[in-house]
Scaffold this motif. Structure first.
Motif, PDB file in Angstrom:
ATOM      1  N   UNK A 122       0.955  -1.259  -0.206  1.00 32.00           N
ATOM      2  CA  UNK A 122       0.052  -0.094  -0.027  1.00 32.00           C
ATOM      3  C   UNK A 122       0.851   1.552  -0.079  1.00 32.00           C
ATOM      4  N   UNK A 123       0.556   2.407  -0.841  1.00 34.08           N
ATOM      5  CA  UNK A 123       1.100   3.488  -0.801  1.00 34.08           C
ATOM      6  C   UNK A 123       0.341   4.478  -1.245  1.00 34.08           C
ATOM      7  N   UNK A 124       0.610   5.867  -0.824  1.00 33.67           N
ATOM      8  CA  UNK A 124      -0.351   7.124  -1.049  1.00 33.67           C
ATOM      9  C   UNK A 124       0.202   7.461  -2.416  1.00 33.67           C
ATOM     10  N   UNK A 125       1.240   7.042  -3.110  1.00 32.17           N
ATOM     11  CA  UNK A 125       1.517   7.752  -4.462  1.00 32.17           C
ATOM     12  C   UNK A 125       0.854   6.916  -5.624  1.00 32.17           C
ATOM     13  N   UNK A 126      -0.427   7.470  -5.842  1.00 32.58           N
ATOM     14  CA  UNK A 126      -1.234   6.830  -6.886  1.00 32.58           C
ATOM     15  C   UNK A 126      -0.665   6.723  -8.084  1.00 32.58           C
ATOM     16  N   UNK A 127       0.198   7.964  -8.685  1.00 34.16           N
ATOM     17  CA  UNK A 127       0.921   7.582  -9.894  1.00 34.16           C
ATOM     18  C   UNK A 127       1.960   6.412  -9.835  1.00 34.16           C
ATOM     19  N   UNK A 128       2.531   6.109  -8.837  1.00 37.34           N
ATOM     20  CA  UNK A 128       3.460   5.072  -8.842  1.00 37.34           C
ATOM     21  C   UNK A 128       2.831   3.756  -8.761  1.00 37.34           C
ATOM     22  N   UNK A 129       1.456   3.667  -7.859  1.00 35.25           N
ATOM     23  CA  UNK A 129       0.943   2.334  -8.094  1.00 35.25           C
ATOM     24  C   UNK A 129       0.286   1.969  -9.291  1.00 35.25           C
ATOM     25  N   UNK A 130      -0.339   3.131  -9.918  1.00 41.00           N
ATOM     26  CA  UNK A 130      -0.863   2.675 -11.303  1.00 41.00           C
ATOM     27  C   UNK A 130       0.101   2.337 -12.445  1.00 41.00           C
ATOM     28  N   UNK A 131       1.533   3.080 -12.190  1.00 39.84           N
ATOM     29  CA  UNK A 131       2.427   2.576 -13.123  1.00 39.84           C
ATOM     30  C   UNK A 131       2.727   1.300 -13.109  1.00 39.84           C
ATOM     31  N   UNK A 132       3.004   0.838 -11.714  1.00 43.24           N
ATOM     32  CA  UNK A 132       3.660  -0.460 -11.422  1.00 43.24           C
ATOM     33  C   UNK A 132       2.435  -1.641 -11.788  1.00 43.24           C
ATOM     34  N   UNK A 133       0.989  -1.020 -11.702  1.00 48.19           N
ATOM     35  CA  UNK A 133      -0.039  -1.955 -12.184  1.00 48.19           C
ATOM     36  C   UNK A 133      -0.160  -2.019 -13.609  1.00 48.19           C
ATOM     37  N   UNK A 134       0.480  -1.196 -14.075  1.00 44.05           N
ATOM     38  CA  UNK A 134       0.483  -1.278 -15.751  1.00 44.05           C
ATOM     39  C   UNK A 134      -0.930  -0.144 -16.266  1.00 44.05           C
ATOM     40  N   UNK A 135      -1.442   0.404 -15.425  1.00 49.82           N
ATOM     41  CA  UNK A 135      -2.716   1.128 -15.651  1.00 49.82           C
ATOM     42  C   UNK A 135      -2.272   2.621 -16.248  1.00 49.82           C
ATOM     43  N   UNK A 136      -1.063   2.852 -16.135  1.00 50.82           N
ATOM     44  CA  UNK A 136      -0.638   4.393 -16.681  1.00 50.82           C
ATOM     45  C   UNK A 136       0.609   4.163 -17.625  1.00 50.82           C
ATOM     46  N   UNK A 137       0.607   4.549 -18.549  1.00 53.24           N
ATOM     47  CA  UNK A 137       1.730   4.796 -19.609  1.00 53.24           C
ATOM     48  C   UNK A 137       2.700   5.648 -18.853  1.00 53.24           C
ATOM     49  N   UNK A 138       4.010   5.376 -19.328  1.00 56.34           N
ATOM     50  CA  UNK A 138       5.342   6.285 -18.562  1.00 56.34           C
ATOM     51  C   UNK A 138       5.825   6.891 -19.742  1.00 56.34           C
ATOM     52  N   UNK A 139       6.066   8.269 -19.633  1.00 64.12           N
ATOM     53  CA  UNK A 139       6.793   8.961 -20.889  1.00 64.12           C
ATOM     54  C   UNK A 139       8.008   9.325 -20.278  1.00 64.12           C
ATOM     55  N   UNK A 140       8.437   9.374 -18.922  1.00 70.73           N
ATOM     56  CA  UNK A 140       9.669   9.589 -18.555  1.00 70.73           C
ATOM     57  C   UNK A 140      10.309   8.534 -18.542  1.00 70.73           C
ATOM     58  N   UNK A 141      11.555   8.547 -19.005  1.00 76.72           N
ATOM     59  CA  UNK A 141      12.568   7.326 -19.095  1.00 76.72           C
ATOM     60  C   UNK A 141      12.945   6.791 -17.789  1.00 76.72           C
ATOM     61  N   UNK A 142      13.470   7.692 -17.011  1.00 75.95           N
ATOM     62  CA  UNK A 142      13.843   7.171 -15.401  1.00 75.95           C
ATOM     63  C   UNK A 142      12.736   6.651 -15.083  1.00 75.95           C
TER      64      UNK A 142
END
Length: 160
Positions: free
Chosen positions: A64-84
C-alpha cells in the motif's frame, strides 16, 4: 507493506512499514543522500521495501502506498513517458517476479499514517519519538536503486 517518501528542498527520506499477519510491525526509515524528485523518491521507497521483504523470505506481499501515480504505473494502468520512471517501474517488475503473490494498491494519505510520520523523521535524520533499536531501523542511502547511466544500463540489460 506500506511505503512512502518525503521530498523537500533540504531533505529526502523514505519509509517502509512491514505489517505481518502475525508478529511485530517492522519499521524502516531511510535518509536518501542523492538528488531525486517526488516520484523517484516514492519508487526508491518501494524498492527499498522490496529489498527488505526479500531478506525476510516473504513470498506473498500486499503493498500500500499513497503515491497513486507510482501504484498505477506498477500495475500497468498508466503509460510512462519519463525514461527514468520507466526504468524504476521495470526494476520494480523485476523484483516482484520473486513473489508467489503480489498486489499493490493506492491508499489515501490519512490511511498511510504509520509510514507517513516515519518518513519525515527519516528525511531530517531525527529519531522518531517512539524510536528504539527494537522497533525501527534507520539507514542512510547514498546510491540510487537504478543506475544513473541509462545507456550503460541498457547495454547490460540487452546482454541478458
Amino acid at each position: 507493506m506500506e511505503f512512502d517518501a518525503s521530498h523537500s528542498s533540504s531533505s529526502l527520506g523514505a519509509r517502509v512499514v512491514l505489517i505481518p499477519l502475525e508478529g511485530k510491525v517492522i519499521r524502516y526509515a531511510f535518509k536518501l543522500e542523492f538528488q531525486n524528485t517526488n516520484n523517484t523518491a516514492e519508487y526508491e521507497a518501494l524498492l527499498l521495501g522490496l529489498v527488505e521483504v526479500k531478506k525476510l523470505h516473504i513470498k506473498m506481499l500486499k503493498v500500500k502506498g499513497d503515491a497513486e501515480l507510482i501504484v498505477k504505473q506498477v500495475r500497468g494502468l498508466f503509460a510512462i513517458k519519463n525514461e527514468r520512471l520507466r526504468h524504476y517501474r521495470n526494476h520494480v517488475w523485476d523484483k516482484i517476479e520473486a513473489f508467489n503473490s503480489f498486489s499493490i494498491e493506492a491508499v489515501l494519505r490519512e490511511f498511510n499514517s504509520k509510514a507517513d510520520s516515519l518518513v519525515v523523521y527519516a528525511a531530517l535524520l531525527v529519531p522518531h519519538p517512539d524510536f528504539t533499536t527494537n522497533t525501527y531501523r534507520v539507514e542512510l542511502v547514498y546510491r540510487l536503486s537504478i543506475p544513473d547511466n541509462f545507456e550503460s544500463w541498457q547495454v547490460l540489460e540487452n546482454d541478458k
